[in-house]
Design a protein around this motif. Sequence first.
Motif, PDB file in Angstrom:
ATOM      1  N   MET A   1      -6.329  53.709   5.269  1.00 34.69           N
ATOM      2  CA  MET A   1      -5.212  52.807   5.067  1.00 34.69           C
ATOM      3  C   MET A   1      -4.506  52.593   6.400  1.00 34.69           C
ATOM      4  SD  MET A   1      -1.764  53.504   2.909  1.00 34.69           S
ATOM      5  CE  MET A   1      -0.616  52.187   2.765  1.00 34.69           C
ATOM      6  N   PRO A   2      -4.410  51.395   6.852  1.00 30.67           N
ATOM      7  CA  PRO A   2      -3.678  51.150   8.091  1.00 30.67           C
ATOM      8  C   PRO A   2      -2.167  51.200   7.824  1.00 30.67           C
ATOM      9  CG  PRO A   2      -4.581  49.106   7.242  1.00 30.67           C
ATOM     10  CD  PRO A   2      -5.045  50.203   6.329  1.00 30.67           C
ATOM     11  N   PHE A   3      -1.473  52.048   8.542  1.00 36.42           N
ATOM     12  CA  PHE A   3      -0.034  52.185   8.383  1.00 36.42           C
ATOM     13  C   PHE A   3       0.664  51.321   9.420  1.00 36.42           C
ATOM     14  CE2 PHE A   3      -1.450  56.656   7.243  1.00 36.42           C
ATOM     15  CZ  PHE A   3      -1.379  56.443   5.871  1.00 36.42           C
ATOM     16  N   SER A   4       1.817  50.774   9.049  1.00 37.19           N
ATOM     17  CA  SER A   4       2.610  50.045  10.037  1.00 37.19           C
ATOM     18  C   SER A   4       3.068  51.025  11.104  1.00 37.19           C
ATOM     19  CB  SER A   4       3.824  49.400   9.361  1.00 37.19           C
ATOM     20  OG  SER A   4       4.763  50.401   8.995  1.00 37.19           O
ATOM     21  N   HIS A   5       3.452  50.497  12.254  1.00 36.32           N
ATOM     22  CA  HIS A   5       3.888  51.351  13.360  1.00 36.32           C
ATOM     23  C   HIS A   5       5.046  52.255  12.934  1.00 36.32           C
ATOM     24  CE1 HIS A   5       5.097  52.765  17.281  1.00 36.32           C
ATOM     25  NE2 HIS A   5       6.321  52.329  17.017  1.00 36.32           N
ATOM     26  N   ASP A   6       6.065  51.685  12.291  1.00 33.06           N
ATOM     27  CA  ASP A   6       7.234  52.472  11.887  1.00 33.06           C
ATOM     28  C   ASP A   6       6.865  53.553  10.888  1.00 33.06           C
ATOM     29  OD1 ASP A   6       8.856  50.993  13.532  1.00 33.06           O
ATOM     30  OD2 ASP A   6       9.652  49.725  11.934  1.00 33.06           O
ATOM     31  N   MET A   7       6.004  53.209   9.932  1.00 31.02           N
ATOM     32  CA  MET A   7       5.600  54.189   8.931  1.00 31.02           C
ATOM     33  C   MET A   7       4.785  55.309   9.576  1.00 31.02           C
ATOM     34  SD  MET A   7       3.720  53.547   5.338  1.00 31.02           S
ATOM     35  CE  MET A   7       3.061  54.873   4.365  1.00 31.02           C
ATOM     36  N   ALA A   8       3.850  54.945  10.426  1.00 28.37           N
ATOM     37  CA  ALA A   8       3.034  55.956  11.112  1.00 28.37           C
ATOM     38  C   ALA A   8       3.915  56.858  11.966  1.00 28.37           C
ATOM     39  CB  ALA A   8       1.968  55.279  11.965  1.00 28.37           C
ATOM     40  N   TYR A   9       4.899  56.286  12.632  1.00 28.90           N
ATOM     41  CA  TYR A   9       5.782  57.082  13.480  1.00 28.90           C
ATOM     42  C   TYR A   9       6.625  58.038  12.642  1.00 28.90           C
ATOM     43  CZ  TYR A   9       8.249  58.293  17.691  1.00 28.90           C
ATOM     44  OH  TYR A   9       8.742  58.990  18.763  1.00 28.90           O
ATOM     45  N   SER A  10       7.163  57.548  11.530  1.00 26.03           N
ATOM     46  CA  SER A  10       7.966  58.413  10.658  1.00 26.03           C
ATOM     47  C   SER A  10       7.118  59.502  10.018  1.00 26.03           C
ATOM     48  CB  SER A  10       8.664  57.578   9.582  1.00 26.03           C
ATOM     49  OG  SER A  10       9.650  56.759  10.171  1.00 26.03           O
ATOM     50  N   LEU A  11       5.892  59.167   9.638  1.00 31.86           N
ATOM     51  CA  LEU A  11       4.998  60.184   9.071  1.00 31.86           C
ATOM     52  C   LEU A  11       4.657  61.245  10.125  1.00 31.86           C
ATOM     53  CD1 LEU A  11       2.624  57.959   6.922  1.00 31.86           C
ATOM     54  CD2 LEU A  11       4.368  59.551   6.084  1.00 31.86           C
ATOM     55  N   ALA A  12       4.419  60.813  11.360  1.00 33.14           N
ATOM     56  CA  ALA A  12       4.150  61.773  12.434  1.00 33.14           C
ATOM     57  C   ALA A  12       5.372  62.653  12.691  1.00 33.14           C
ATOM     58  CB  ALA A  12       3.736  61.044  13.712  1.00 33.14           C
ATOM     59  N   THR A  13       6.546  62.077  12.592  1.00 29.24           N
ATOM     60  CA  THR A  13       7.779  62.849  12.788  1.00 29.24           C
ATOM     61  C   THR A  13       7.936  63.903  11.713  1.00 29.24           C
ATOM     62  OG1 THR A  13       8.865  61.003  13.907  1.00 29.24           O
ATOM     63  CG2 THR A  13      10.303  62.694  12.963  1.00 29.24           C
ATOM     64  N   VAL A  14       7.702  63.540  10.452  1.00 24.50           N
ATOM     65  CA  VAL A  14       7.861  64.527   9.378  1.00 24.50           C
ATOM     66  C   VAL A  14       6.809  65.620   9.503  1.00 24.50           C
ATOM     67  CG1 VAL A  14       6.518  63.391   7.544  1.00 24.50           C
ATOM     68  CG2 VAL A  14       8.447  64.821   6.942  1.00 24.50           C
ATOM     69  N   VAL A  15       5.598  65.276   9.902  1.00 25.34           N
ATOM     70  CA  VAL A  15       4.552  66.285  10.107  1.00 25.34           C
ATOM     71  C   VAL A  15       4.965  67.244  11.219  1.00 25.34           C
ATOM     72  CG1 VAL A  15       2.211  66.598  11.017  1.00 25.34           C
ATOM     73  CG2 VAL A  15       2.627  64.976   9.162  1.00 25.34           C
ATOM     74  N   GLU A  16       5.433  66.698  12.343  1.00 28.06           N
ATOM     75  CA  GLU A  16       5.855  67.560  13.451  1.00 28.06           C
ATOM     76  C   GLU A  16       7.043  68.424  13.062  1.00 28.06           C
ATOM     77  OE1 GLU A  16       6.099  66.089  17.441  1.00 28.06           O
ATOM     78  OE2 GLU A  16       4.492  64.648  17.064  1.00 28.06           O
TER      79      GLU A  16
END
Length: 182
Positions: A1-16
């Motif tokens: 699933m291709p995520f939008s830039h903002d969604m991918a960034y927020s998901l990476a933030t929550v993972v980190e």
Amino acid sequence: MPFSHDMAYSLATVVELINTSPATGGGEGLAGLDQLGEFLRQRQVSGVSALAESDLDQVRALREAFHRVFTAPDLATAVIRLNTLLSETRMTPRLVDHDGHPLHVHYFAPGASVAEHLAADCGIALAHLIVEGEWERLRTCSAPDCARVFVDESRNRSRVYCDSRTCGNRMHVAAYRARRRA
């Protein structure tokens, strides 16, 4: 699933954020305000004023709440946990452009605490992921000595390790050596 830039960034933030927890197999990644400030700088979290000990406590509690969403045993439990988290967050969606970033949506209310800021932006990204039927992309590393979380962004949902260069490589080498001994 291709995520939008903002969604991918927020998901990476929550993972980190989750992976700063000692529960994921490392030490305490948010041991003090300096570490919290560094995390916020690295993740380019905007609109943060001076940090206080209460911010550190709230972010640590939020981190554990997000971890419970990632490790929920089923979709219904993940939804309940995420809804609980979101219900405790003031949100005021608005379009902003700042710090050289193009126009994007911020969900946190003006003047929100750091924890509310992270809860709103990261919580909404997780909500979109769940609504799109992609809950199973929230994963915990399959290496036996690792409990880090990640979002599987592979096309066929086949990723099982938090990092292919560390956990993945280590597990593949161990399997190779076991086959050679057999």
